[in-house]
Design a protein around this motif. Sequence first.
Motif, short mmCIF file in Angstrom:
data_model
loop_
_atom_site.label_atom_id
_atom_site.label_comp_id
_atom_site.label_asym_id
_atom_site.label_seq_id
_atom_site.Cartn_x
_atom_site.Cartn_y
_atom_site.Cartn_z
N PRO A 133 -6.00 -2.63 0.11
CA PRO A 133 -5.88 -1.17 0.27
C PRO A 133 -6.23 -0.43 -1.02
CG PRO A 133 -3.95 -2.30 1.15
CD PRO A 133 -4.73 -3.32 0.39
N ARG A 134 -6.88 0.72 -0.82
CA ARG A 134 -7.17 1.64 -1.92
C ARG A 134 -6.71 3.03 -1.50
NH1 ARG A 134 -13.34 1.31 -2.91
NH2 ARG A 134 -13.36 0.83 -0.69
N ASN A 135 -6.39 3.85 -2.47
CA ASN A 135 -5.86 5.17 -2.14
C ASN A 135 -6.55 6.26 -2.95
OD1 ASN A 135 -4.36 7.32 -1.25
ND2 ASN A 135 -2.39 6.31 -1.46
N HIS A 136 -7.39 7.05 -2.27
CA HIS A 136 -8.00 8.23 -2.87
C HIS A 136 -7.32 9.51 -2.37
CE1 HIS A 136 -10.99 5.55 -4.37
NE2 HIS A 136 -11.61 5.39 -3.22
N PRO A 179 -3.56 10.19 -2.30
CA PRO A 179 -2.15 9.85 -2.49
C PRO A 179 -1.22 11.06 -2.32
CG PRO A 179 -3.20 10.12 -4.62
CD PRO A 179 -4.30 10.25 -3.59
N PHE A 232 0.85 -1.19 0.00
CA PHE A 232 0.00 0.00 0.00
C PHE A 232 0.89 1.23 0.00
CE2 PHE A 232 0.87 -0.67 4.47
CZ PHE A 232 0.94 0.60 5.03
N SER A 233 0.29 2.35 -0.37
CA SER A 233 1.01 3.62 -0.39
C SER A 233 0.43 4.55 0.66
CB SER A 233 0.91 4.27 -1.78
OG SER A 233 -0.45 4.39 -2.18
N SER A 250 -8.14 4.50 7.60
CA SER A 250 -6.83 4.77 7.01
C SER A 250 -5.79 3.85 7.62
CB SER A 250 -6.43 6.22 7.28
OG SER A 250 -7.32 7.12 6.66
N SER A 267 -3.46 5.43 1.98
CA SER A 267 -4.40 4.35 1.66
C SER A 267 -5.33 4.04 2.82
CB SER A 267 -3.62 3.08 1.30
OG SER A 267 -2.89 3.24 0.11
N HIS A 268 -6.44 3.39 2.49
CA HIS A 268 -7.38 2.91 3.50
C HIS A 268 -7.82 1.50 3.13
CE1 HIS A 268 -10.15 4.38 0.34
NE2 HIS A 268 -10.90 3.37 0.74
#
Length: 286
Positions: A66-69, A71, A4-5, A23, A8-9
């Motif tokens: 994980p997804r990142n909106h 970044p 993940f970066s 998060s 991310s959440h």
Amino acid sequence: LPAFSAGSHIDVHLPGGLVRQYSLCNDPAESRHYRIAVLRDAASRGGSVAMHDQVREGDTLTISEPRNHFPLEHAPHTLLLAGGIGITPLLCMAQRLRATGASFELHYATRSLARTAFRDEIAAFGDRVKLHLDDGDAAQKLDLPAVLAAQPEGTRLYVCGPTGFIDFVLSTAKARGWPADHLHLEYFGAAPQDTTGDQAFEVRLASSGQSYTVPADKTVVQALQEHGIEIMVSCEQGVCGTCLTRVLEGECDHRDLYLTDEEKAANDQFTPCCSRAKSKVLVLDI
């Protein structure tokens, strides 16, 4: 675990069927665990209470990848502004920025030292961190205009926390000429909406041509669910974007905090968990 970066959440499936987003606040270099932090909220819609009262050490929970909106983007300098538990994604960002040798500073507004999450970890960032305590003396309170004025050209600003804190930061920055594309934010929850003037409207599904009434006291998601039509949701407040749906015809009444002003003006997508219609009919790409 999947990499993940910073920013991310993950979606966490809680007892009772709730799904909430949290998060990740550990260092992205740590690949053997994910860490989240959940503040018990007296005004909880169920998520934080379920996490505190029903989840125990050793329990198995279903989560998403994980997804990142939210970044991190490259900048000569990065300004991180955290309000309360909004520290969680910004802590991860600070860890990443320190690891890469990037220039940054973190301002953390919190109620008191005793209620300051991760204060020992944050202390490791040294003079790049400033704590601003509500119960502290006036000299250490957050002077946002002064902080903004001290930033070098090209600084990117990241803010997370309660809605009021985020709105204050954004309005102050915009009033001082900060470019919108250098302001990055993540809301934890939406402010209550005034629904007293809501009216019923119709939604038509492009795939079947079927129309359904959305009453004044129900959301599009709820109305369609009663007819066996499921739309994937998570936050149910227009914050996360999970339910984002294409709009083919009609005018939206956007009530989310996910879409940008430009995306809302395009009128080709909306969040059916909270947004409604200004027109009598919305045709959805479902």
